[in-house]
Design a protein around this motif. Sequence first.
Motif, PDB file in Angstrom:
ATOM      1  N   ARG A 391      13.306   4.411  -2.235  1.00  0.00           N
ATOM      2  CA  ARG A 391      13.014   3.466  -1.107  1.00  0.00           C
ATOM      3  C   ARG A 391      12.431   4.205   0.023  1.00  0.00           C
ATOM      4  O   ARG A 391      11.410   3.614   0.693  1.00  0.00           O
ATOM      5  CB  ARG A 391      14.159   2.580  -0.797  1.00  0.00           C
ATOM      6  N   LYS A 392      12.828   5.286   0.230  1.00  0.00           N
ATOM      7  CA  LYS A 392      12.253   6.078   1.527  1.00  0.00           C
ATOM      8  C   LYS A 392      10.809   6.599   1.201  1.00  0.00           C
ATOM      9  O   LYS A 392       9.890   6.616   2.068  1.00  0.00           O
ATOM     10  CB  LYS A 392      13.035   7.245   1.723  1.00  0.00           C
ATOM     11  N   MET A 393      10.558   6.888  -0.078  1.00  0.00           N
ATOM     12  CA  MET A 393       9.220   7.286  -0.477  1.00  0.00           C
ATOM     13  C   MET A 393       8.188   6.107  -0.381  1.00  0.00           C
ATOM     14  O   MET A 393       7.305   6.469  -0.159  1.00  0.00           O
ATOM     15  CB  MET A 393       9.263   8.026  -1.835  1.00  0.00           C
ATOM     16  N   ILE A 394       8.812   4.956  -0.918  1.00  0.00           N
ATOM     17  CA  ILE A 394       7.678   3.898  -1.081  1.00  0.00           C
ATOM     18  C   ILE A 394       7.562   3.527   0.459  1.00  0.00           C
ATOM     19  O   ILE A 394       6.344   3.158   0.734  1.00  0.00           O
ATOM     20  CB  ILE A 394       8.465   2.794  -1.704  1.00  0.00           C
ATOM     21  N   GLU A 395       8.512   3.740   1.401  1.00  0.00           N
ATOM     22  CA  GLU A 395       8.186   3.261   2.653  1.00  0.00           C
ATOM     23  C   GLU A 395       7.208   4.418   3.278  1.00  0.00           C
ATOM     24  O   GLU A 395       6.178   4.065   4.058  1.00  0.00           O
ATOM     25  CB  GLU A 395       9.445   3.424   3.632  1.00  0.00           C
ATOM     26  N   GLY A 398       3.744   3.787   1.583  1.00  0.00           N
ATOM     27  CA  GLY A 398       3.208   2.446   2.158  1.00  0.00           C
ATOM     28  C   GLY A 398       2.619   2.533   3.814  1.00  0.00           C
ATOM     29  O   GLY A 398       1.662   1.956   3.838  1.00  0.00           O
ATOM     30  N   LYS A 399       3.487   3.309   4.379  1.00  0.00           N
ATOM     31  CA  LYS A 399       2.956   3.423   5.900  1.00  0.00           C
ATOM     32  C   LYS A 399       1.520   4.110   5.743  1.00  0.00           C
ATOM     33  O   LYS A 399       0.549   3.931   6.432  1.00  0.00           O
ATOM     34  CB  LYS A 399       3.932   4.230   6.720  1.00  0.00           C
ATOM     35  N   LEU A 400       1.409   5.495   5.193  1.00  0.00           N
ATOM     36  CA  LEU A 400       0.375   5.931   5.116  1.00  0.00           C
ATOM     37  C   LEU A 400      -0.816   5.031   4.427  1.00  0.00           C
ATOM     38  O   LEU A 400      -1.975   5.125   4.852  1.00  0.00           O
ATOM     39  CB  LEU A 400       0.520   7.149   4.000  1.00  0.00           C
ATOM     40  N   ALA A 401      -0.446   4.231   3.329  1.00  0.00           N
ATOM     41  CA  ALA A 401      -1.713   3.483   2.899  1.00  0.00           C
ATOM     42  C   ALA A 401      -2.088   2.330   3.871  1.00  0.00           C
ATOM     43  O   ALA A 401      -3.193   2.316   4.020  1.00  0.00           O
ATOM     44  CB  ALA A 401      -1.053   2.483   1.613  1.00  0.00           C
ATOM     45  N   ILE A 402      -1.198   1.705   4.518  1.00  0.00           N
ATOM     46  CA  ILE A 402      -1.702   0.654   5.527  1.00  0.00           C
ATOM     47  C   ILE A 402      -2.389   1.473   6.611  1.00  0.00           C
ATOM     48  O   ILE A 402      -3.539   0.900   6.999  1.00  0.00           O
ATOM     49  CB  ILE A 402      -0.731  -0.185   6.103  1.00  0.00           C
ATOM     50  N   SER A 431       3.988  14.025  -5.714  1.00  0.00           N
ATOM     51  CA  SER A 431       3.420  14.106  -6.774  1.00  0.00           C
ATOM     52  C   SER A 431       4.071  14.276  -8.286  1.00  0.00           C
ATOM     53  O   SER A 431       3.277  13.604  -9.080  1.00  0.00           O
ATOM     54  CB  SER A 431       2.165  15.030  -6.617  1.00  0.00           C
ATOM     55  N   GLY A 432       5.010  14.885  -8.210  1.00  0.00           N
ATOM     56  CA  GLY A 432       5.962  14.951  -9.282  1.00  0.00           C
ATOM     57  C   GLY A 432       6.476  13.722  -9.819  1.00  0.00           C
ATOM     58  O   GLY A 432       6.726  13.161 -10.707  1.00  0.00           O
ATOM     59  N   VAL A 433       7.263  13.191  -8.421  1.00  0.00           N
ATOM     60  CA  VAL A 433       7.999  11.762  -8.806  1.00  0.00           C
ATOM     61  C   VAL A 433       7.053  10.635  -8.944  1.00  0.00           C
ATOM     62  O   VAL A 433       7.485   9.669 -10.037  1.00  0.00           O
ATOM     63  CB  VAL A 433       8.920  11.558  -7.770  1.00  0.00           C
ATOM     64  N   PHE A 434       6.221  10.325  -8.406  1.00  0.00           N
ATOM     65  CA  PHE A 434       5.046   9.339  -8.590  1.00  0.00           C
ATOM     66  C   PHE A 434       3.820   9.860  -8.705  1.00  0.00           C
ATOM     67  O   PHE A 434       2.833   9.468  -8.191  1.00  0.00           O
ATOM     68  CB  PHE A 434       5.198   8.077  -7.208  1.00  0.00           C
ATOM     69  N   THR A 435       3.803  10.535  -9.747  1.00  0.00           N
ATOM     70  CA  THR A 435       2.547  11.347 -10.208  1.00  0.00           C
ATOM     71  C   THR A 435       1.469  10.342 -10.624  1.00  0.00           C
ATOM     72  O   THR A 435       0.054  10.662 -10.132  1.00  0.00           O
ATOM     73  CB  THR A 435       2.667  12.120 -11.190  1.00  0.00           C
ATOM     74  N   HIS A 436       1.831   9.052 -10.938  1.00  0.00           N
ATOM     75  CA  HIS A 436       0.645   8.053 -11.150  1.00  0.00           C
ATOM     76  C   HIS A 436       0.370   7.395 -10.062  1.00  0.00           C
ATOM     77  O   HIS A 436      -0.453   6.317 -10.433  1.00  0.00           O
ATOM     78  CB  HIS A 436       1.139   7.290 -12.677  1.00  0.00           C
ATOM     79  N   ILE A 437       0.798   7.374  -8.907  1.00  0.00           N
ATOM     80  CA  ILE A 437       0.521   6.567  -8.002  1.00  0.00           C
ATOM     81  C   ILE A 437      -0.295   7.428  -6.832  1.00  0.00           C
ATOM     82  O   ILE A 437      -1.040   7.036  -6.243  1.00  0.00           O
ATOM     83  CB  ILE A 437       1.820   5.953  -7.196  1.00  0.00           C
ATOM     84  N   PHE A 438       0.144   8.700  -6.510  1.00  0.00           N
ATOM     85  CA  PHE A 438      -0.349   9.292  -5.360  1.00  0.00           C
ATOM     86  C   PHE A 438      -0.752  10.660  -6.085  1.00  0.00           C
ATOM     87  O   PHE A 438       0.142  11.186  -6.808  1.00  0.00           O
ATOM     88  CB  PHE A 438       0.708   9.434  -4.474  1.00  0.00           C
ATOM     89  N   LYS A 439      -1.834  11.157  -5.767  1.00  0.00           N
ATOM     90  CA  LYS A 439      -2.198  12.640  -6.337  1.00  0.00           C
ATOM     91  C   LYS A 439      -2.801  13.503  -5.557  1.00  0.00           C
ATOM     92  O   LYS A 439      -2.958  13.222  -4.670  1.00  0.00           O
ATOM     93  CB  LYS A 439      -3.199  12.205  -7.421  1.00  0.00           C
ATOM     94  N   LEU A 464       2.591  -4.066   0.328  1.00  0.00           N
ATOM     95  CA  LEU A 464       3.930  -3.989  -0.105  1.00  0.00           C
ATOM     96  C   LEU A 464       4.605  -3.436   1.444  1.00  0.00           C
ATOM     97  O   LEU A 464       5.671  -4.181   1.463  1.00  0.00           O
ATOM     98  CB  LEU A 464       4.199  -3.075  -1.403  1.00  0.00           C
ATOM     99  N   HIS A 465       4.051  -2.560   2.068  1.00  0.00           N
ATOM    100  CA  HIS A 465       4.825  -1.892   3.019  1.00  0.00           C
ATOM    101  C   HIS A 465       4.754  -3.092   4.295  1.00  0.00           C
ATOM    102  O   HIS A 465       5.747  -3.263   4.789  1.00  0.00           O
ATOM    103  CB  HIS A 465       3.812  -0.921   3.789  1.00  0.00           C
ATOM    104  N   VAL A 466       3.542  -3.730   4.473  1.00  0.00           N
ATOM    105  CA  VAL A 466       3.409  -4.923   5.361  1.00  0.00           C
ATOM    106  C   VAL A 466       4.589  -6.105   4.870  1.00  0.00           C
ATOM    107  O   VAL A 466       5.228  -6.588   5.871  1.00  0.00           O
ATOM    108  CB  VAL A 466       2.141  -5.281   5.457  1.00  0.00           C
ATOM    109  N   HIS A 467       4.465  -6.393   3.765  1.00  0.00           N
ATOM    110  CA  HIS A 467       5.464  -7.421   3.229  1.00  0.00           C
ATOM    111  C   HIS A 467       6.966  -6.916   3.457  1.00  0.00           C
ATOM    112  O   HIS A 467       7.756  -7.931   4.006  1.00  0.00           O
ATOM    113  CB  HIS A 467       5.156  -7.628   1.802  1.00  0.00           C
ATOM    114  N   LEU A 468       7.304  -5.651   3.098  1.00  0.00           N
ATOM    115  CA  LEU A 468       8.817  -5.244   3.338  1.00  0.00           C
ATOM    116  C   LEU A 468       9.082  -5.180   4.811  1.00  0.00           C
ATOM    117  O   LEU A 468      10.175  -5.717   5.180  1.00  0.00           O
ATOM    118  CB  LEU A 468       8.990  -4.036   2.627  1.00  0.00           C
TER     119      LEU A 468
END
Length: 960
Positions: A391-395, A398-402, A431-439, A464-468
Motif C-alpha cells: 500500500r505504501k508503494m502504491i501511494e 501514485g503520487k509520482l504519477a499525478i 522495479s523488482g516488486v512491480f517490475t511490470h508497472i514501473f521500470k 488511483l492516487h487521487v481516488h484513494l
Amino acid sequence: ILNILGPDYPECLESHGEDEELLKAENEKQMNSSREAFVKLTLHFLRMMKQAQLADHLESTELVDKKVQCVFEGIAKAGNPTLLNQIYTELFITEGGTAEVNEHEVRQIETAFRKPDRPETSITQEDIFNASPGRDEPIRTVLTKGVAGIGKTVLTQKFTLDWAEGKANQDIQFIFPFTFRELNVLKEKKFSLVELVHHFFIETKQAGISSFEDFQVVFIFDGLDECRLPLDFRKTRILTDPKKSTSVDVLLINLIKGKLLPSSRLWITTRPAAASQIPAECIDMVTEVRGFTDPQKEEYFRKRFSDKKLASKIISHIETSRSLHIMCHIPVFCWITATVLEDVLKTIEGGELPKTLTEMYIHFLVVQAKVKKVKYDEGVETDPHWSPESRKMIESLGKLAIDQLQKDNLIFYESDLTECGIDIRAASVYSGVFTHIFKEERGLYQDKVFCFVHLSVQEFLAALHVHLTFINSGVNLLEEQQKNTQTENHFYQCAVNKALQSTSGHLDLFLRFLLGLSVQTNQNLLQGLLKQTRISPQTNQETINYIKKKLSESLSAEQKINLFHCLHELNDRSLVEEIQRSLNSGSLSTNELSPAQGSALVFILLSSDDLDVFDLKKYSASEQALLRLLPVVKASEKALLSGCNLSERSCEALCSILSSQSSSLRDLDLSNNDLKDSGVEVLCRGLESPHCELETLRLSGCMITEEGCSLLTKALSSPSSRLKELNLSYNHPGDAGVTLLEKLSQETLRYGETYDGSIIPAGLCLFSPSDSCQLTIDTNTVNRKLKLSDNNRRVTRVEEDQSYPDHPDRFDGDCQLLCKDGLISCCYWEVEWKGEVYISVSYRRISKNGDSHAFVFGRNDQSWSLFCSDVKGYSVLHSNTEIYLQSSSSVSKRVAVHVDHPAGTLSFYRVSSDTLIHLHTFNTTFTEPLYPGFTVWFPGSSVCLCRVECTECPPVRETL
C-alpha cells in the motif's frame, strides 16, 4: 560479422594469433572495403576476449549484444529476458504518416485504426531506407513517428539485429544506435562526432577507426520526444569537421542537416507531438508505426501462448469490447491484456472478464500484487495481496504519477523520486516488486532514469492516487486549495471540468480511470486499499447526468467522444443505445436530435468499423445536419453531400477540414448545391492548403461562373494539389472559363482509365453532347401490356396484350422494359412522360418474372428509379425505400437523367425550358453495367425517348 567473415574465419584468426605487430600493421592499412574493416574490428574483439585486463570491455560488449538480441516486454530489467526473434510480431508501418496533432495519444490510436483498409503505402522495417516506387531521390534521413508503447524502440532493435545476423541491409558497414536519454546526460559536455562514437562504442576506438567517411554508416536516434538538448536549427553554427569538438546539440543539428558526415544515414524515432523539433526540409521520408493490425494482434497472442484454447479465448474476449480492441493496437497494451486475462481465466470460471479499461488496469495491479506476495514475501496466492508495504508503494508511485502527469513529464530522475518519498537506494526493489508497472532504465554511461512502461499506466496510477486520497481523507488533489469538506458530486464534477479545460486532452484517459474507479464492482476489486467508504450509486447517476449535460454544450468532437468513453466506464450506454435503435429503425433525423443525442450519433459513427463513405442524406439533407456531423466527414474517405441545400457556410466548415493536418478526406461530392462563386472562393482556401489530400471534387450544378473557374484554376495549379478529378458539369463557365479549365486539365489533372479501357481525361467531366445517349429499346424485354410506336421511341400502357414472341428476357408480370446498351461511363438522356411512370436504371440480371411489387424498378437493390405522377408528383426509390421530392403543382412532363458510372452517381432533373432543375442524386458504387428502363403503370400512361441536340451544357439550378 561472422557471416561476412565467411567459412575461412578460423584460419584467419589463427594466422593473426597474438601478433601485435601484424594487428598494428593491419590497423594502419587503408580500409578500402567493408569486409576488410569488419575483419579487423572482429579480430580486435576476439583479441580483447583473451585479455583479462579488458574484462570490463568484454562485459560492455556482451551488454550491447544482449540489448540487441533480447526484448523485455514492458520492462527493461528482468531475470529471464526473451529472445527478440522468438516473439517479434511484424508491426504495421506506413509511409507518410499522420501529421503532428495536438491531442492525447489514445485519441490518435482511436482514430488511426477506424479504417484499417483505407489506401496507404505500407513499409517493412528492413526497407526503411529504400525509396518507394516512382521516387528517384535517395533517402538519407527517416523520421518515424508513433505513440508511446507502439513499438518504435523494438523496431530499431529488430532492424539492427537483422543487420548483425546478415539477414538484411548488408550494404551498411556500421550501425550506431543512440537514445536521447543517453545523450541528455552529456548536455554540458563537448565531443567531436568521432569522440561521441568512441564514447558509446569504445570498440571502434580500440580498433583505431577514426574516420567514417568511407563507410556506409547509419545513426539511430531513438526517442526524440525525450530530448532535453536545445535543438535550435536556425541559430546553430555550421560544423563540417567530424573531429572538431563542440556541444552534443550542435553535433546533432549538423548531422541532421547533412553538414556533418553527409554520406551517413539517420533514423530518428519520436512520439508525434515532438516531431516538429526537426525541420521538414531535413527529413527525406516520414513513416509512422501504427502498431498491430487485427491479424497482427491475433498473431501476437498466438505466439505468446502455447495453449491454443487460451489464446483463442483471449482473442475472442478482446473483440467483444471496443475499448480493449482499440487499445490492443498498442503492443504494450497487448502485453498488459495478456498478463491480466491469463491470470483471470485461470482463477475465474464462468465469471465476468474485464471489459473496460479501468477493470483491466485494476486486474493488472492485482496480478502484480499477487506476484509480489508469492515471489518476494513467500506467501501463497490465497493470502491477502495488499500489505502495508505494498500500500505504501502504491501511494508513492501514485503520487509520482499525478505530480509528473500534471507537469506533463514522462521520464523521471532521482530528485523526482525523492520528492515523492521514494528512496533511490530502494528503487531497484520497486522495479523488482512491480517490475511490470514501473521500470528503471540505465544506459552504458549514464545515471538511472525512471519511467512507467506506458503513459496509460502512469495515468491509471495517478487516477488511483487521487481516488484513494479523496476516499480515505476527503482531500481533492485536483484543486489548488485542497480541502476535505467537498462532496462526492463536487469531486467528480471538478474532475470532468479539469479534463475539459485541457485542449490537448492530456487528462482524458486519467478522467476515464477516475470515473471508472467510482463503480462499485471496481471498488470491490480494490478491497484492502480502500477504507469502508464507498461511492454511492446515486453519486454515479448524478455524475452521469452531469456528463450528459456537458455533452449538450459547445465542446470539441474529441472532448465529446471522451465523455462517451467516460459514460462507458460508468456502465451507462443509454444515449448510445437510444440513437442506435433510431439508426436501426431508419427513423433518425438529425434535425430532431438534442445536442447530447447529436453527440451520441457522432460517437457511434466514429466508432464504426467502416467510415469509407459518409452519405449525409442518410441522416438529413440539410446544412444543419452537416455542421453537426463534421467530425464524421473529417474522418471519412469519401463524403457524399450532393443536393443537401448547402451554402457558403458549409464551405467554411469544409475548408477547415481540408486544411486540417489530420483530414482523411479524399473524395468530396458537392454537386447540386447552390454554392455559387462565393462558396467556391471559400472552398479554394482549403484546396490551396498543403495539408489538403483531396483527389476527387464534384461541383456539378453549383451555379459556378467564369469567376469560380478562375479561382479553381489558381487553387489547383498549386504544386501541393493532389486533385486528379474535377467535375464541373452543369455550370456556367463561359468560353473563358472553359479555356482555363481545359488548360488545367492538361497541366494539372492526371488522366484516368474508364471501365472499357479507353483513356479519357479524368478531370473535366463536363456534361456535353458527347455525353448524350441515343437509347434503343430492347424489344425482347417489353411487357405485352406495353405498345411501341414512333420507331420504338414511345411506350404506352394498353389494356390488350401485344403479340410479342416468347423470350426469356421479357418482363412477364410488371409493365416494364429495358434498353439495349449497358452503360459503363457517363451518359445523359431526356424523357417525356405522361400519367404515372418509373424512369429507371437497372442491372440486367433483375428478375423479369412474377407479379410481386418486389420486381418493380426501385423496389429492390438492383435498380434505382424516379417515380413521376400527375397526381403525386416526384419521388425516388431504391431498395424499396422511397423519398418524396415535391408536390404535383411543380411537376413538368420532361425529365433528364445523367449517369456517371465510374463516380457512382445517378442524377435526375426536371427540364424547364432550357434550364435543368435538380431533383435528386443517388451516390453509390455501381458494380455492373446499367441499363435504362421504364415502368408504365396505368392504361394511358406513356414515356417517350427525346432526341437531345444541344451544343452546350444547359444551366442547372436547385429545386425551389
